[in-house]
Design a protein around this motif. Structure first.
Motif, PDB file in Angstrom:
ATOM      1  N   ALA A  76      36.063  49.912  -7.044  1.00  0.00           N
ATOM      2  CA  ALA A  76      35.357  50.868  -6.186  1.00  0.00           C
ATOM      3  C   ALA A  76      33.901  50.624  -6.154  1.00  0.00           C
ATOM      4  O   ALA A  76      33.325  50.988  -4.866  1.00  0.00           O
ATOM      5  N   ARG A  77      33.214  50.309  -7.236  1.00  0.00           N
ATOM      6  CA  ARG A  77      31.786  49.917  -7.248  1.00  0.00           C
ATOM      7  C   ARG A  77      31.478  48.874  -6.354  1.00  0.00           C
ATOM      8  O   ARG A  77      30.712  48.737  -5.343  1.00  0.00           O
ATOM      9  N   GLN A  78      32.163  47.670  -6.516  1.00  0.00           N
ATOM     10  CA  GLN A  78      32.206  46.659  -5.406  1.00  0.00           C
ATOM     11  C   GLN A  78      32.314  46.817  -4.093  1.00  0.00           C
ATOM     12  O   GLN A  78      31.664  46.209  -3.194  1.00  0.00           O
ATOM     13  N   ARG A  79      33.253  47.715  -3.891  1.00  0.00           N
ATOM     14  CA  ARG A  79      33.818  48.085  -2.386  1.00  0.00           C
ATOM     15  C   ARG A  79      32.513  49.258  -1.780  1.00  0.00           C
ATOM     16  O   ARG A  79      32.694  49.268  -0.562  1.00  0.00           O
ATOM     17  N   GLY A  80      31.834  49.838  -2.718  1.00  0.00           N
ATOM     18  CA  GLY A  80      30.635  50.780  -2.160  1.00  0.00           C
ATOM     19  C   GLY A  80      31.384  52.174  -1.726  1.00  0.00           C
ATOM     20  O   GLY A  80      31.062  52.806  -1.126  1.00  0.00           O
ATOM     21  N   ILE A  81      32.403  52.441  -2.556  1.00  0.00           N
ATOM     22  CA  ILE A  81      33.016  53.966  -2.260  1.00  0.00           C
ATOM     23  C   ILE A  81      32.321  54.875  -2.801  1.00  0.00           C
ATOM     24  O   ILE A  81      31.971  54.745  -4.078  1.00  0.00           O
ATOM     25  N   ASP A  82      31.940  55.903  -1.923  1.00  0.00           N
ATOM     26  CA  ASP A  82      31.022  57.118  -2.371  1.00  0.00           C
ATOM     27  C   ASP A  82      31.676  57.978  -3.395  1.00  0.00           C
ATOM     28  O   ASP A  82      32.955  58.247  -3.054  1.00  0.00           O
ATOM     29  N   GLN A 104      42.464  59.428  -8.500  1.00  0.00           N
ATOM     30  CA  GLN A 104      41.424  59.572  -6.975  1.00  0.00           C
ATOM     31  C   GLN A 104      41.150  58.118  -6.730  1.00  0.00           C
ATOM     32  O   GLN A 104      41.090  57.607  -5.613  1.00  0.00           O
ATOM     33  N   LEU A 105      40.629  57.423  -7.913  1.00  0.00           N
ATOM     34  CA  LEU A 105      39.990  56.079  -7.510  1.00  0.00           C
ATOM     35  C   LEU A 105      41.342  55.100  -7.079  1.00  0.00           C
ATOM     36  O   LEU A 105      41.062  54.558  -5.886  1.00  0.00           O
ATOM     37  N   GLN A 106      42.574  55.328  -7.586  1.00  0.00           N
ATOM     38  CA  GLN A 106      43.379  54.531  -6.814  1.00  0.00           C
ATOM     39  C   GLN A 106      43.720  54.965  -5.306  1.00  0.00           C
ATOM     40  O   GLN A 106      43.799  53.795  -4.663  1.00  0.00           O
ATOM     41  N   ARG A 107      43.718  56.086  -5.068  1.00  0.00           N
ATOM     42  CA  ARG A 107      44.083  56.598  -3.870  1.00  0.00           C
ATOM     43  C   ARG A 107      42.864  56.203  -2.858  1.00  0.00           C
ATOM     44  O   ARG A 107      43.169  55.756  -1.742  1.00  0.00           O
ATOM     45  N   ALA A 108      41.635  56.406  -3.336  1.00  0.00           N
ATOM     46  CA  ALA A 108      40.216  55.804  -2.526  1.00  0.00           C
ATOM     47  C   ALA A 108      40.415  54.286  -2.191  1.00  0.00           C
ATOM     48  O   ALA A 108      40.253  53.793  -1.059  1.00  0.00           O
ATOM     49  N   LEU A 109      40.935  53.690  -3.306  1.00  0.00           N
ATOM     50  CA  LEU A 109      40.988  52.238  -2.958  1.00  0.00           C
ATOM     51  C   LEU A 109      42.093  51.664  -2.100  1.00  0.00           C
ATOM     52  O   LEU A 109      42.053  50.645  -1.347  1.00  0.00           O
ATOM     53  N   ASP A 110      43.114  52.381  -2.323  1.00  0.00           N
ATOM     54  CA  ASP A 110      44.531  51.970  -1.642  1.00  0.00           C
ATOM     55  C   ASP A 110      44.207  52.447   0.115  1.00  0.00           C
ATOM     56  O   ASP A 110      44.884  51.795   0.798  1.00  0.00           O
ATOM     57  N   SER A 111      43.488  53.241   0.310  1.00  0.00           N
ATOM     58  CA  SER A 111      43.258  53.906   1.612  1.00  0.00           C
ATOM     59  C   SER A 111      42.178  53.098   2.323  1.00  0.00           C
ATOM     60  O   SER A 111      41.902  53.153   3.490  1.00  0.00           O
ATOM     61  N   GLY A 112      41.303  52.092   1.520  1.00  0.00           N
ATOM     62  CA  GLY A 112      40.464  51.429   2.105  1.00  0.00           C
ATOM     63  C   GLY A 112      39.324  52.016   2.485  1.00  0.00           C
ATOM     64  O   GLY A 112      38.406  51.810   2.965  1.00  0.00           O
ATOM     65  N   LYS A 113      39.090  53.322   1.867  1.00  0.00           N
ATOM     66  CA  LYS A 113      37.967  54.145   2.246  1.00  0.00           C
ATOM     67  C   LYS A 113      36.743  53.597   1.666  1.00  0.00           C
ATOM     68  O   LYS A 113      36.516  52.939   0.635  1.00  0.00           O
ATOM     69  N   GLY A 114      35.555  53.823   2.262  1.00  0.00           N
ATOM     70  CA  GLY A 114      34.315  53.221   1.700  1.00  0.00           C
ATOM     71  C   GLY A 114      33.720  52.404   2.854  1.00  0.00           C
ATOM     72  O   GLY A 114      33.093  51.663   3.415  1.00  0.00           O
ATOM     73  N   PRO A 128      46.211  49.111 -13.128  1.00  0.00           N
ATOM     74  CA  PRO A 128      44.832  48.854 -13.829  1.00  0.00           C
ATOM     75  C   PRO A 128      44.152  50.180 -14.691  1.00  0.00           C
ATOM     76  O   PRO A 128      44.459  51.260 -14.349  1.00  0.00           O
ATOM     77  N   THR A 129      43.273  49.716 -15.333  1.00  0.00           N
ATOM     78  CA  THR A 129      42.483  50.812 -16.227  1.00  0.00           C
ATOM     79  C   THR A 129      41.795  51.506 -15.342  1.00  0.00           C
ATOM     80  O   THR A 129      41.314  51.144 -14.185  1.00  0.00           O
ATOM     81  N   TYR A 130      40.981  52.644 -15.789  1.00  0.00           N
ATOM     82  CA  TYR A 130      40.112  53.322 -15.122  1.00  0.00           C
ATOM     83  C   TYR A 130      38.921  52.515 -14.886  1.00  0.00           C
ATOM     84  O   TYR A 130      38.249  52.491 -13.877  1.00  0.00           O
ATOM     85  N   ASP A 131      38.518  51.974 -15.891  1.00  0.00           N
ATOM     86  CA  ASP A 131      37.192  50.946 -15.718  1.00  0.00           C
ATOM     87  C   ASP A 131      37.365  49.856 -14.701  1.00  0.00           C
ATOM     88  O   ASP A 131      36.510  49.708 -14.017  1.00  0.00           O
ATOM     89  N   GLN A 132      38.562  49.488 -14.549  1.00  0.00           N
ATOM     90  CA  GLN A 132      38.852  48.284 -13.568  1.00  0.00           C
ATOM     91  C   GLN A 132      38.984  48.871 -12.318  1.00  0.00           C
ATOM     92  O   GLN A 132      38.235  48.216 -11.352  1.00  0.00           O
ATOM     93  N   LEU A 133      39.581  50.037 -11.890  1.00  0.00           N
ATOM     94  CA  LEU A 133      39.474  50.825 -10.836  1.00  0.00           C
ATOM     95  C   LEU A 133      37.989  51.043 -10.433  1.00  0.00           C
ATOM     96  O   LEU A 133      37.520  50.823  -9.186  1.00  0.00           O
TER      97      LEU A 133
END
Length: 112
Positions: free
Chosen positions: A87-93, A102-112, A78-83
């Motif tokens: 991340a915004r929808q999941r509320g990742i700080d 970094q966005l991909q890693r944060a989303l993969d880890s379920g962080k947020g 996915p593109t940066y904008d998609q990630l």
């Protein structure tokens, strides 16, 4: 197709759905591909009330031609904008300070 859509968009939806089914996609996946494509085109042409930045500023679906279609061999994902949107929808700080990796890693880890 949603009620109130134009006949042009209905024809576009059917054409995309049929093409996806001919490529071997399941009926459900073909409908999803068609709906996403038509919704993006509606957003790009100003026909929808709301539109994400990736819908309006990304290259058009026709020009992209499957460039990021999920071809597991060499796809950059996915593109940066998609990630960022996910991340915004999941509320990742801290997402505004993250790069694509970094966005991909944060989303993969379920962080947020």
């Amino acid at each position: 197709m949603p009620a109130g859509s134009s006949s042009k968009r209905e024809r576009q939806y059917e054409h995309i759905k049929e093409s996806a089914e001919q490529r071997g996609e399941s009926a459900g996946r073909a409908k999803e591909i068609a709906a996403r494509t038509v919704n993006k085109e509606r957003a790009r042409s100003g026909e929808s009330r709301t539109a994400s930045r990736s819908s309006t500023q990304d290259m058009s679906s026709g020009r992209r031609g499957g460039h990021r279609s999920g071809d597991r061999t060499g796809s950059k994902g996915p593109t940066y904008d998609q990630l960022y949107n996910e991340a915004r929808q999941r509320g990742i700080d801290g997402r505004s300070h993250m790069n694509k990796e970094q966005l991909q890693r944060a989303l993969d880890s379920g962080k947020g």
